[in-house]
Structures are given as structure tokens and as C-alpha cells.
Write an enzyme that holds these catalytic residues in place. Structure first.
Site, PDB file in Angstrom:
ATOM      1  N   ASN A  77       0.843  -1.197   0.000  1.00  0.00           N
ATOM      2  CA  ASN A  77       0.000   0.000   0.000  1.00  0.00           C
ATOM      3  C   ASN A  77       0.876   1.245   0.000  1.00  0.00           C
ATOM      4  O   ASN A  77       2.016   1.196   0.454  1.00  0.00           O
ATOM      5  CB  ASN A  77      -0.875   0.025   1.248  1.00  0.00           C
TER       6      ASN A  77
HETATM    7  O1  PMT Z   1       1.789   7.234   6.049  1.00  0.00           O
HETATM    8  P1  PMT Z   1       1.332   8.530   5.387  1.00  0.00           P
HETATM    9  O2  PMT Z   1       1.961   8.723   4.039  1.00  0.00           O
HETATM   10  O3  PMT Z   1       1.483   9.716   6.284  1.00  0.00           O
HETATM   11  O4  PMT Z   1      -0.227   8.370   5.091  1.00  0.00           O
HETATM   12  C1  PMT Z   1      -1.112   8.243   6.162  1.00  0.00           C
HETATM   13  C2  PMT Z   1      -2.238   7.226   5.875  1.00  0.00           C
HETATM   14  C3  PMT Z   1      -3.117   7.760   4.745  1.00  0.00           C
HETATM   15  C4  PMT Z   1      -1.646   5.867   5.465  1.00  0.00           C
HETATM   16  C5  PMT Z   1      -3.011   7.087   7.235  1.00  0.00           C
HETATM   17  O5  PMT Z   1      -3.531   8.327   7.610  1.00  0.00           O
HETATM   18  C6  PMT Z   1      -4.140   6.062   7.091  1.00  0.00           C
HETATM   19  O6  PMT Z   1      -5.230   6.334   6.626  1.00  0.00           O
HETATM   20  N1  PMT Z   1      -3.857   4.799   7.527  1.00  0.00           N
HETATM   21  C7  PMT Z   1      -4.775   3.663   7.380  1.00  0.00           C
HETATM   22  C8  PMT Z   1      -4.672   3.160   5.969  1.00  0.00           C
HETATM   23  C9  PMT Z   1      -5.555   1.945   5.729  1.00  0.00           C
HETATM   24  O7  PMT Z   1      -5.032   0.882   5.444  1.00  0.00           O
HETATM   25  O8  PMT Z   1      -6.834   2.119   5.894  1.00  0.00           O
HETATM   26  P2  PMT Z   1      -7.962   0.984   5.687  1.00  0.00           P
HETATM   27  O9  PMT Z   1      -9.215   1.752   5.570  1.00  0.00           O
HETATM   28  O10 PMT Z   1      -7.597   0.065   4.571  1.00  0.00           O
HETATM   29  O11 PMT Z   1      -7.905   0.161   7.030  1.00  0.00           O
HETATM   30  C10 PMT Z   1      -8.745   0.458   8.141  1.00  0.00           C
HETATM   31  C11 PMT Z   1      -8.011   0.199   9.435  1.00  0.00           C
HETATM   32  O12 PMT Z   1      -7.763  -1.219   9.573  1.00  0.00           O
HETATM   33  C12 PMT Z   1      -6.667   0.896   9.592  1.00  0.00           C
HETATM   34  O13 PMT Z   1      -6.528   1.320  10.935  1.00  0.00           O
HETATM   35  C13 PMT Z   1      -5.648  -0.214   9.294  1.00  0.00           C
HETATM   36  O14 PMT Z   1      -4.416  -0.019   9.997  1.00  0.00           O
HETATM   37  C14 PMT Z   1      -6.396  -1.445   9.816  1.00  0.00           C
HETATM   38  N2  PMT Z   1      -6.052  -2.719   9.150  1.00  0.00           N
HETATM   39  C15 PMT Z   1      -6.352  -2.924   7.846  1.00  0.00           C
HETATM   40  C16 PMT Z   1      -6.082  -4.144   7.252  1.00  0.00           C
HETATM   41  C17 PMT Z   1      -5.442  -5.158   8.029  1.00  0.00           C
HETATM   42  N3  PMT Z   1      -5.131  -6.325   7.492  1.00  0.00           N
HETATM   43  N4  PMT Z   1      -5.147  -4.915   9.320  1.00  0.00           N
HETATM   44  C18 PMT Z   1      -5.440  -3.722   9.908  1.00  0.00           C
HETATM   45  O15 PMT Z   1      -5.153  -3.525  11.089  1.00  0.00           O
END
Ligand code: PMT
Length: 226
Positions: free
Chosen positions: A32
Site C-alpha cells: 500500500n
Molecule cells: O503514512 P502517510 O503517508 O502519512 O499516510 C497516512 C495514511 C493515509 C496511510 C493514514 O492516515 C491512514 O489512513 N492509515 C490507514 C490506511 C488503511 O489501510 O486504511 P484501511 O481503511 O484500509 O484500514 C482500516 C483500518 O484497519 C486501519 O486502521 C488499518 O491499519 C487497519 N487494518 C487494515 C487491514 C489489516 N489487514 N489490518 C489492519 O489492522
């Protein structure tokens, strides 16, 4: 109390940041987009506010903030193991962009292109959902905070994740546009909890980190009845 006072003193804060890289073979991976800036800014702010901070970092090119302990990982499986190994904690903040899928098998040697082979199909399997697993864990941190990176229907998807993953707070950011989300120095967050929401920014990530910690502290005090 203003940011910078020791309002997180004695709190054990566990933070994930950066991407995960899922190896296909020794030279290729899928992953990602994430620089780690948002998660590292939160780690820095929490440490400045007195927390004992453990930062689990995916592959990023950032120095470790002062007074922060750091464990580097590469894959979602490694991040999963490293996060769980750090329990118990008072607060978990999942800012990492964890890959949702990983190759079922990693080729031990570089995969060669065969003549005439114009497409490649990868067999991918789901990675563990670290955030959801932590929220359901016997040693669940009293406050579990997630992030949501969305290109559209930001509020709807973020609220869905708040409920589905059974977490306490979710910070949603729009990605895929210049000037916020991943890689940029600035961001804007829509933070949701079960009976409220607040918009933070746009602002530099360092400033947003403190504003998010203010909300985390509010929720912590509400739960503790203070
Ligand atoms: O790192 P930067 O360049 O500063 O950018 C910041 C960011 C955009 C990456 C950050 O602000 C952000 O949004 N991080 C979460 C990114 C993400 O993967 O979002 P998601 O909507 O796909 O996941 C939702 C949540 O589940 C997140 O807290 C993620 O850490 C968690 N997750 C997702 C998949 C997985 N297998 N395990 C998890 O714990």
C-alpha cells in the site's frame, strides 16, 4: 490543558505506521502507499505528552522520534505478530496501511517471464485484520483507534469500519488527491466515535497528531469517568 503538557504520562501507547510489503519473490512485492508520516507524527506527539510509546513501523524512510521505542517489520504477518507481542497497552492507534492481501506462496527464486506470457495471475489470500483482532482480544487495550483511508463515501465507509471492527474511534482521511492522505506533509481527518464526530484540519500532520490525541484523551477520560 494544552498539547505538550504531560497529559499522557504513564499511558502505554502502541502505534502502527507505514505500509506493509508482501513479497511475491525475492525482487518483487505488492504493498500500500504510505510514507509513515502520519503514524510517526502521532508517536512523536504522544511521547512529547509523556506516553510510553511503542511504534511498529512498516518499511519507511523516517528517523525514530525522540523517546519512542520502535520495531521495524516488513509484512502484514510480521506487523500482526509484533503488535500482539506488545500487549498489554492502554491505547492502540492503527495508522498503518496494512496490505489486505498477500501472495499465498512466496517464490524462493526470481520468477522468470516465459516467452508469450502476457499476463500473470497472482493467488492472493487475506492478511489478518490486526485492528479488528486487537479489538476482540482478551487483552484488548481500553481504547482502540483505527484509521480509514478512503477515496469516496468517506464518512459512510469510516462509520462502517468503526462498527464492524468494534473499535472506539476512527480517523478517516481522503486519499488519492494531492495535499492530503498518504505521502503529503498535510492531511485532514474526519474523526468518528459512536455518538459523535469532529473534523480536524486541513493542517500539517504534526498539528493533526496533537488534535487527534486531544480527542483520544477526551474519550479516555469519559471511559474512566473523569
Ligand atoms: O503514512 P502517510 O503517508 O502519512 O499516510 C497516512 C495514511 C493515509 C496511510 C493514514 O492516515 C491512514 O489512513 N492509515 C490507514 C490506511 C488503511 O489501510 O486504511 P484501511 O481503511 O484500509 O484500514 C482500516 C483500518 O484497519 C486501519 O486502521 C488499518 O491499519 C487497519 N487494518 C487494515 C487491514 C489489516 N489487514 N489490518 C489492519 O489492522
Amino acid at each position: 490543558m494544552s498539547a505538550g503538557d504531560f497529559d499522557f504520562a504513564e499511558r502505554r501507547v502502541l502505534i502502527s505506521a507505514g505500509p506493509t510489503f508482501e513479497d511475491i519473490d525475492p525482487v518483487r512485492f505488492i504493498g500500500n502507499r504510505s510514507s509513515g508520516k502520519m503514524g510517526f507524527a502521532i508517536a512523536q506527539a504522544a511521547a512529547r505528552r509523556g506516553a510510553r510509546v511503542m511504534l511498529i513501523a512498516g518499511p519507511v524512510h523516517l528517523p525514530t522520534p525522540d523517546d519512542v521505542q520502535r520495531i521495524d517489520v516488513r509484512s502484514a504477518a510480521q506487523m500482526h505478530a509484533a503488535v500482539l507481542a506488545q500487549l498489554p497497552a492502554d491505547i492502540y492507534i492503527g495508522a498503518a496501511a496494512v496490505a489486505d492481501y498477500t501472495p499465498r506462496e512466496v517464490a524462493p527464486i526470481k520468477m522468470k517471464k516465459r516467452p508469450g506470457q502476457e499476463t500473470l495471475v497472482l493467488d492472493l489470500v487475506r492478511t489478518p485484520d490486526i485492528l479488528a483482532e486487537l479489538a476482540a482480544h482478551a487483552q484488548r487495550p481500553p481504547l482502540v483507534v483505527g484509521f480509514a483511508a478512503e477515496t469516496d463515501r468517506v464518512a459512510e465507509y469510516a462509520r462502517g469500519k468503526l462498527i464492524a471492527k468494534r473499535i472506539d474511534l476512527i480517523a478517516a482521511n481522503r486519499v488519492g488527491i494531492a495535499g492530503c492522505g498518504f505521502e503529503s506533509d498535510d492531511n485532514a481527518l474526519e474523526v468518528f466515535w459512536h455518538d459523535g464526530e469532529r473534523s480536524l484540519g486541513p493542517a500539517p500532520k504534526a498539528q493533526l497528531a496533537d488534535a487527534l490525541l486531544d480527542l483520544v484523551r477526551e474519550q479516555w477520560c469519559l471511559r474512566a469517568g473523569r
